[in-house]
Design a protein around this motif. Structure first.
Motif, PDB file in Angstrom:
ATOM      1  N   GLU A   1       6.715  -6.528   7.815  1.00 46.04           N
ATOM      2  CA  GLU A   1       7.898  -6.763   6.979  1.00 46.04           C
ATOM      3  C   GLU A   1       7.485  -7.171   5.569  1.00 46.04           C
ATOM      4  O   GLU A   1       8.040  -6.679   4.585  1.00 46.04           O
ATOM      5  CB  GLU A   1       8.787  -7.829   7.605  1.00 46.04           C
ATOM      6  N   LEU A   2       6.495  -8.049   5.464  1.00 42.60           N
ATOM      7  CA  LEU A   2       6.011  -8.492   4.162  1.00 42.60           C
ATOM      8  C   LEU A   2       5.392  -7.328   3.400  1.00 42.60           C
ATOM      9  O   LEU A   2       5.671  -7.124   2.218  1.00 42.60           O
ATOM     10  CB  LEU A   2       4.991  -9.619   4.339  1.00 42.60           C
ATOM     11  N   TYR A   3       4.576  -6.528   4.063  1.00 43.05           N
ATOM     12  CA  TYR A   3       3.942  -5.368   3.432  1.00 43.05           C
ATOM     13  C   TYR A   3       5.004  -4.398   2.915  1.00 43.05           C
ATOM     14  O   TYR A   3       4.896  -3.897   1.794  1.00 43.05           O
ATOM     15  CB  TYR A   3       3.033  -4.665   4.440  1.00 43.05           C
ATOM     16  N   ASP A   4       6.040  -4.143   3.719  1.00 49.21           N
ATOM     17  CA  ASP A   4       7.095  -3.220   3.307  1.00 49.21           C
ATOM     18  C   ASP A   4       7.910  -3.759   2.139  1.00 49.21           C
ATOM     19  O   ASP A   4       8.461  -2.993   1.358  1.00 49.21           O
ATOM     20  CB  ASP A   4       8.017  -2.874   4.478  1.00 49.21           C
ATOM     21  N   ARG A   5       8.001  -5.089   1.999  1.00 48.39           N
ATOM     22  CA  ARG A   5       8.693  -5.657   0.844  1.00 48.39           C
ATOM     23  C   ARG A   5       7.861  -5.489  -0.411  1.00 48.39           C
ATOM     24  O   ARG A   5       8.377  -5.240  -1.491  1.00 48.39           O
ATOM     25  CB  ARG A   5       9.006  -7.133   1.065  1.00 48.39           C
ATOM     26  N   ILE A   6       6.534  -5.640  -0.285  1.00 50.24           N
ATOM     27  CA  ILE A   6       5.646  -5.517  -1.436  1.00 50.24           C
ATOM     28  C   ILE A   6       5.436  -4.057  -1.813  1.00 50.24           C
ATOM     29  O   ILE A   6       5.453  -3.697  -2.978  1.00 50.24           O
ATOM     30  CB  ILE A   6       4.297  -6.200  -1.148  1.00 50.24           C
TER      31      ILE A   6
ATOM     32  N   GLY B   1      17.635   4.284   7.730  1.00 51.99           N
ATOM     33  CA  GLY B   1      16.910   3.104   7.280  1.00 51.99           C
ATOM     34  C   GLY B   1      15.607   2.874   8.007  1.00 51.99           C
ATOM     35  O   GLY B   1      14.852   1.987   7.654  1.00 51.99           O
ATOM     36  N   GLN B   2      15.308   3.684   9.004  1.00 54.61           N
ATOM     37  CA  GLN B   2      14.062   3.547   9.736  1.00 54.61           C
ATOM     38  C   GLN B   2      12.963   4.271   8.968  1.00 54.61           C
ATOM     39  O   GLN B   2      13.183   5.303   8.362  1.00 54.61           O
ATOM     40  CB  GLN B   2      14.180   4.130  11.143  1.00 54.61           C
ATOM     41  N   ARG B   3      11.769   3.743   9.025  1.00 57.85           N
ATOM     42  CA  ARG B   3      10.631   4.351   8.362  1.00 57.85           C
ATOM     43  C   ARG B   3      10.257   5.653   9.058  1.00 57.85           C
ATOM     44  O   ARG B   3      10.237   5.728  10.268  1.00 57.85           O
ATOM     45  CB  ARG B   3       9.456   3.375   8.406  1.00 57.85           C
ATOM     46  N   ASP B   4       9.963   6.695   8.269  1.00 56.02           N
ATOM     47  CA  ASP B   4       9.552   7.986   8.801  1.00 56.02           C
ATOM     48  C   ASP B   4       8.078   7.909   9.166  1.00 56.02           C
ATOM     49  O   ASP B   4       7.227   7.814   8.291  1.00 56.02           O
ATOM     50  CB  ASP B   4       9.804   9.083   7.771  1.00 56.02           C
ATOM     51  N   THR B   5       7.770   7.921  10.461  1.00 51.70           N
ATOM     52  CA  THR B   5       6.390   7.768  10.907  1.00 51.70           C
ATOM     53  C   THR B   5       5.826   9.063  11.470  1.00 51.70           C
ATOM     54  O   THR B   5       4.878   9.038  12.245  1.00 51.70           O
ATOM     55  CB  THR B   5       6.280   6.658  11.970  1.00 51.70           C
ATOM     56  N   SER B   6       6.391  10.200  11.075  1.00 53.93           N
ATOM     57  CA  SER B   6       5.840  11.461  11.537  1.00 53.93           C
ATOM     58  C   SER B   6       4.454  11.639  10.929  1.00 53.93           C
ATOM     59  O   SER B   6       4.194  11.181   9.812  1.00 53.93           O
ATOM     60  CB  SER B   6       6.762  12.615  11.177  1.00 53.93           C
ATOM     61  N   PRO B   7       3.533  12.277  11.641  1.00 51.56           N
ATOM     62  CA  PRO B   7       2.138  12.381  11.182  1.00 51.56           C
ATOM     63  C   PRO B   7       1.988  12.951   9.779  1.00 51.56           C
ATOM     64  O   PRO B   7       1.155  12.482   9.017  1.00 51.56           O
ATOM     65  CB  PRO B   7       1.488  13.301  12.224  1.00 51.56           C
ATOM     66  N   GLU B   8       2.813  13.914   9.396  1.00 47.68           N
ATOM     67  CA  GLU B   8       2.664  14.500   8.066  1.00 47.68           C
ATOM     68  C   GLU B   8       3.047  13.525   6.953  1.00 47.68           C
ATOM     69  O   GLU B   8       2.672  13.697   5.816  1.00 47.68           O
ATOM     70  CB  GLU B   8       3.470  15.797   7.927  1.00 47.68           C
ATOM     71  N   ASN B   9       3.758  12.456   7.296  1.00 41.44           N
ATOM     72  CA  ASN B   9       4.159  11.476   6.285  1.00 41.44           C
ATOM     73  C   ASN B   9       3.333  10.196   6.330  1.00 41.44           C
ATOM     74  O   ASN B   9       3.586   9.277   5.580  1.00 41.44           O
ATOM     75  CB  ASN B   9       5.638  11.139   6.444  1.00 41.44           C
ATOM     76  N   LEU B  10       2.355  10.137   7.209  1.00 47.50           N
ATOM     77  CA  LEU B  10       1.510   8.956   7.297  1.00 47.50           C
ATOM     78  C   LEU B  10       0.187   9.126   6.562  1.00 47.50           C
ATOM     79  O   LEU B  10      -0.625   8.231   6.536  1.00 47.50           O
ATOM     80  CB  LEU B  10       1.226   8.613   8.772  1.00 47.50           C
ATOM     81  N   GLY B  11      -0.061  10.299   5.986  1.00 48.95           N
ATOM     82  CA  GLY B  11      -1.286  10.513   5.246  1.00 48.95           C
ATOM     83  C   GLY B  11      -2.445  10.967   6.104  1.00 48.95           C
ATOM     84  O   GLY B  11      -3.576  10.968   5.651  1.00 48.95           O
ATOM     85  N   PHE B  12      -2.198  11.355   7.353  1.00 49.67           N
ATOM     86  CA  PHE B  12      -3.279  11.824   8.205  1.00 49.67           C
ATOM     87  C   PHE B  12      -3.566  13.284   7.912  1.00 49.67           C
ATOM     88  O   PHE B  12      -2.664  14.104   7.853  1.00 49.67           O
ATOM     89  CB  PHE B  12      -2.918  11.689   9.695  1.00 49.67           C
ATOM     90  N   GLY B  13      -4.833  13.612   7.744  1.00 53.06           N
ATOM     91  CA  GLY B  13      -5.236  14.998   7.626  1.00 53.06           C
ATOM     92  C   GLY B  13      -4.909  15.654   6.303  1.00 53.06           C
ATOM     93  O   GLY B  13      -5.169  16.818   6.110  1.00 53.06           O
ATOM     94  N   GLY B  14      -4.390  14.936   5.360  1.00 52.13           N
ATOM     95  CA  GLY B  14      -4.046  15.538   4.084  1.00 52.13           C
ATOM     96  C   GLY B  14      -4.243  14.539   2.962  1.00 52.13           C
ATOM     97  O   GLY B  14      -4.609  13.402   3.180  1.00 52.13           O
TER      98      GLY B  14
END
Length: 62
Positions: free
Chosen positions: A24-29, A39-52
């Motif tokens: 929560e603190l990290y997401d505020r900063i 309002g939920q964070r998109d945690t699909s692999p293409e949006n997490l920075g994996f492989g790209g």
């Protein structure tokens, strides 16, 4: 009958609480760039920075 009760130690509960608060603190900063409509964070692999390439580190070369 047939119910399973999972006992969680006090230290495991505390660990989960600390992780949740840190996220929560990290997401505020550093607000997430990819937030779904609900309002939920998109945690699909293409949006997490994996492989790209990660847009936040494009100018960085090793």
């Amino acid at each position: 009958m047939g119910e399973v009760i999972r006992l969680i130690s006090k230290s495991d509960r505390e660990r989960e609480r600390l992780i949740r608060e840190a996220r929560e603190l990290y997401d505020r900063i550093f607000p997430p760039e990819n937030v779904a409509i609900d309002g939920q964070r998109d945690t699909s692999p293409e949006n997490l920075g994996f492989g790209g390439g990660d847009a936040r580190h494009e100018g960085f070369s090793s």
